[in-house]
Design a protein around this motif. Sequence first.
Motif, PDB file in Angstrom:
ATOM      1  N   LEU A 127       0.933  -1.059   0.024  1.00  0.00           N
ATOM      2  CA  LEU A 127      -0.205   0.063   0.018  1.00  0.00           C
ATOM      3  C   LEU A 127       0.724   1.343   0.021  1.00  0.00           C
ATOM      4  CD1 LEU A 127      -2.734  -0.900   2.722  1.00  0.00           C
ATOM      5  CD2 LEU A 127      -3.077  -0.876   0.147  1.00  0.00           C
ATOM      6  N   GLU A 128       2.162   1.135  -0.125  1.00  0.00           N
ATOM      7  CA  GLU A 128       3.515   2.329  -0.095  1.00  0.00           C
ATOM      8  C   GLU A 128       3.647   2.269   1.583  1.00  0.00           C
ATOM      9  OE1 GLU A 128       5.960   5.024  -0.652  1.00  0.00           O
ATOM     10  OE2 GLU A 128       5.465   3.133  -1.321  1.00  0.00           O
ATOM     11  N   ARG A 129       3.141   3.206   2.203  1.00  0.00           N
ATOM     12  CA  ARG A 129       3.490   3.668   3.705  1.00  0.00           C
ATOM     13  C   ARG A 129       2.592   2.468   4.487  1.00  0.00           C
ATOM     14  NH1 ARG A 129       4.084   9.865   4.828  1.00  0.00           N
ATOM     15  NH2 ARG A 129       2.078  10.094   4.740  1.00  0.00           N
ATOM     16  N   SER A 130       2.780   2.318   5.612  1.00  0.00           N
ATOM     17  CA  SER A 130       1.762   1.624   6.430  1.00  0.00           C
ATOM     18  C   SER A 130       0.428   2.065   6.461  1.00  0.00           C
ATOM     19  CB  SER A 130       2.475   1.662   8.092  1.00  0.00           C
ATOM     20  OG  SER A 130       1.445   0.685   8.898  1.00  0.00           O
ATOM     21  N   TYR A 131      -0.615   1.399   5.822  1.00  0.00           N
ATOM     22  CA  TYR A 131      -1.958   1.725   5.928  1.00  0.00           C
ATOM     23  C   TYR A 131      -2.155   2.682   4.613  1.00  0.00           C
ATOM     24  CZ  TYR A 131      -2.810  -0.845  10.292  1.00  0.00           C
ATOM     25  OH  TYR A 131      -3.032  -1.773  11.279  1.00  0.00           O
ATOM     26  N   GLY A 132      -1.196   2.853   4.035  1.00  0.00           N
ATOM     27  CA  GLY A 132      -1.270   3.554   2.631  1.00  0.00           C
ATOM     28  C   GLY A 132      -1.504   4.878   2.954  1.00  0.00           C
ATOM     29  N   SER A 133      -2.832   5.186   2.061  1.00  0.00           N
ATOM     30  CA  SER A 133      -3.492   6.742   2.161  1.00  0.00           C
ATOM     31  C   SER A 133      -3.824   6.977   3.503  1.00  0.00           C
ATOM     32  CB  SER A 133      -4.349   6.966   1.238  1.00  0.00           C
ATOM     33  OG  SER A 133      -5.394   6.000   1.454  1.00  0.00           O
ATOM     34  N   GLN A 134      -4.241   6.013   4.420  1.00  0.00           N
ATOM     35  CA  GLN A 134      -4.759   5.991   5.674  1.00  0.00           C
ATOM     36  C   GLN A 134      -6.650   5.848   5.555  1.00  0.00           C
ATOM     37  OE1 GLN A 134      -2.570   5.616   8.105  1.00  0.00           O
ATOM     38  NE2 GLN A 134      -1.222   5.901   6.547  1.00  0.00           N
ATOM     39  N   VAL A 135      -6.924   5.827   4.362  1.00  0.00           N
ATOM     40  CA  VAL A 135      -8.391   5.858   4.061  1.00  0.00           C
ATOM     41  C   VAL A 135      -8.889   4.608   3.588  1.00  0.00           C
ATOM     42  CG1 VAL A 135     -10.034   7.050   2.639  1.00  0.00           C
ATOM     43  CG2 VAL A 135      -7.966   8.280   3.139  1.00  0.00           C
ATOM     44  N   VAL A 136      -9.837   4.041   4.213  1.00  0.00           N
ATOM     45  CA  VAL A 136     -10.749   2.760   4.126  1.00  0.00           C
ATOM     46  C   VAL A 136     -11.756   3.316   2.910  1.00  0.00           C
ATOM     47  CG1 VAL A 136     -12.244   1.167   4.663  1.00  0.00           C
ATOM     48  CG2 VAL A 136     -10.264   1.801   6.168  1.00  0.00           C
ATOM     49  N   ALA A 137     -11.912   2.347   1.815  1.00  0.00           N
ATOM     50  CA  ALA A 137     -12.885   2.873   0.891  1.00  0.00           C
ATOM     51  C   ALA A 137     -14.244   2.765   1.714  1.00  0.00           C
ATOM     52  CB  ALA A 137     -12.658   1.904  -0.468  1.00  0.00           C
ATOM     53  N   GLU A 138     -14.979   3.587   1.457  1.00  0.00           N
ATOM     54  CA  GLU A 138     -16.418   3.669   2.393  1.00  0.00           C
ATOM     55  C   GLU A 138     -17.184   2.487   1.810  1.00  0.00           C
ATOM     56  OE1 GLU A 138     -19.195   7.039   4.203  1.00  0.00           O
ATOM     57  OE2 GLU A 138     -18.869   7.257   1.930  1.00  0.00           O
ATOM     58  N   GLY A 139     -17.789   1.591   2.681  1.00  0.00           N
ATOM     59  CA  GLY A 139     -18.668   0.667   2.323  1.00  0.00           C
ATOM     60  C   GLY A 139     -18.018  -0.572   1.420  1.00  0.00           C
ATOM     61  N   LEU A 140     -16.548  -0.618   1.652  1.00  0.00           N
ATOM     62  CA  LEU A 140     -15.828  -1.830   0.682  1.00  0.00           C
ATOM     63  C   LEU A 140     -14.874  -2.243   1.699  1.00  0.00           C
ATOM     64  CD1 LEU A 140     -15.290   0.260  -2.590  1.00  0.00           C
ATOM     65  CD2 LEU A 140     -17.057  -1.382  -2.109  1.00  0.00           C
ATOM     66  N   GLY A 141     -14.578  -1.526   2.842  1.00  0.00           N
ATOM     67  CA  GLY A 141     -13.700  -2.323   3.941  1.00  0.00           C
ATOM     68  C   GLY A 141     -12.279  -2.613   3.775  1.00  0.00           C
TER      69      GLY A 141
END
Length: 568
Positions: free
Chosen positions: A394-408
Motif C-alpha cells: 500500500l506504500e506506507r503503512s496503511y497506505g493513504s490511511q483511508v478505508v474505501a467507504e462501504g468496501l472495507g
Amino acid sequence: MKHRIASILLLVLLLPLVALTPTGGRIPSYAQHGMVVSASTIASEVGRDILKKGGNAIDAAVATAFALAVTWPAAGNIGGGGFIVYRDHQGKVTTFDFREKAPLAANAKMYLNEKGELIDELNHTGLLSVGVPGTVAGLYQAHAKYGKLPWAKLVQPAVELADKGIPISYALNQQAKNMRKTWEQFPSTMAVMYKGDKSYYEPGETWKQPELAKTLKRIKKNGRDGFYKGETAEKLAAFMKANNGIITTQDLEQYQAVERKPVEGTYRNVKVFTMPPPSSGGTALVEMLNILEGYDLKALGYKSADYIHVLSETMRRAFADRAEHMGDPDFNPDLPIAKLTSKEYAARLRKTITMDLASASDSSRYGQLYEGTSTTHLSVVDEQGGAVSLTYTLERSYGSQVVAEGLGFFLNDEMGDFNPVPGVTRTDGLIGSEPNQIKPGKRMLSSMTPTILEKDGKLFMVIGAPGGRTIINTVLQVILNVVDHDMNIAQAIEAPRIHHQWLPDRLNFELYGLSPDTQEKLKIKGHNINELNHNMQGNAMGIIVIPQSGLRSGAADSRSADGGVAGY
C-alpha cells in the motif's frame, strides 16, 4: 526414501550445532512437502492448507495474499499493487507486474503549490495520493494462466476470516492506538478499525470485517470483474468523487496487469531471477551482486569495517543508477537494463571503489560520478518444486490511511512513489529525474525485489521483503549471508542489516548492528554513519530448499510482529 529419512535424521542431529553459531542462532522451520512464509501466521496457514489440498505455488500465493488483506491490513491488500516472480516445477520463470497506475486525470504538477513547491503530505495521505489498484488484477491473471485449483476456493478462506472475524493481535492493537490521531480525519477508517463506540479492539478480541467480506465475495464470484466493474468499482468511484479523489470507473475498467520477462543474473554458484521495471529492485540487485562478485567477502570478515565499506559503496552506485534511469518501461522503452546488469559495467564500477575512502553522493551527477515503510512479502514452495516470490504494498503503512467507504479495505498512497517535483533532485533524497515523473496511466517506480535463486539448475531459494527503498538492500544481504557466509535462512534473515541509498548520503545500520570499533573505522573512511533505534530494514520472508534432502527450510523475520511459517 531411505536417503530422505537419513537426511532428516542428520538435520535433527545438527540442530544443536546450528543453534550455537555466532550469527544469532535462529533455527529455521522445516517441511517435507510445501511451505508458505508471510507476515501473518494465519495467512501462512491458509496458504499451507491450499497446498495440502493439491494447489500449486500460485494457488497458495493467491489464497495467502487475500488472507493477508484481512489479517494484515497495514500492507496486505486488495487496494494496492505489487509483483510476482514465479518459477514452475520444470524451471520456467516468469513475472507478473500489477503495480498501481496513475489515474487518467493525474498530471506532473498535481502535488505542487503556486511556487512549484511540494505540498506537504499531499502525495501520501488522502484520496489524491491513491493510484489505481492492481492487486486483484495481478492475482487473477497469474491464477488464470498458471493456477490449478478453482478461483473461488482460493478466495473463500479470506471471506471466512473477514466474516467470522480474527483475534486481534497485540501488533494490530498497538497500530490502532498509534494511528488514532491520523485516522480520526477519516470516518470510513474509524468505522472499520474501531468498535461502534470508537473504543479499541483489545488483544484476543474478535474483529469482524463485514464490508470487506462482501467485497471479497464479489471477487470470489466474479473474479477480476468483481473488483474493477460492478458494485465495487461504482462505490469506489463514487467515494472518490465525493472526497476530491480522481479515480473513476474508467480508470478501474481499463487497468491491466502485465506478464513480463524476469531480470536474470548470476552470483558465484547461483542463478538469480528477479523483477524487471517498473520495479527497480531486480536491476539494482543484480548490479550490486555483479559488483560484489569481484570481492572475497568472506575473507574481508563478516561485518568488518572493510566489509561494510564495500557493501555501502556498492549500494551507493546502484541507487545512483536507480535514481537516474529507472521508471515504467511502457513509458520509457530505452531503459538501459542490459547495461546496468552486465558484468562489464559492474567491473567498471568496481574500479571506482577505493578501500580507504568513501565516495561522495552528488545530487547533480547521479551515477556519472562512478562510471570510469509499508509493504509485505510472502514466499511459497509447493510439493512439486514450484515457487512464488510475491511482494505487494500500500506504500506506507496503511497506505493513504483511508478505508474505501462501504468496501472495507485500505487504499494505497502509491502516487507518492513518483518523482513529485519535476527536475529537482536534492541531497535530502528528493529525486526529480524524468523517467519516474507522473503521467496518466503510468506505473510508479518501485523498490520491491521478489527474487528466486537456482543452484545447479534446481530451486534453491525464495526471498523478498518490505521496507521501501531498503527492500533492495535487505534482499541483497540475505543472499550474501547465505551464499558467502553459509548461514541458514533464519540466521541470514535475523542478522543485523545496513542501508545506503545514495541520497541522503548516510550509512544506516540497525541498533547494535556494528561494534564501536567498526563504527570508528567507517568514520575514518569518510562514512556518515547513523544508528537506527527502530526497525527500518524491512521484514524478510524466505525459504531455502536444502539440496541434499529436498527439505523446505523457512523463516519469517522476527522484525515482523505477526509473521509466521506454515508447512507440511
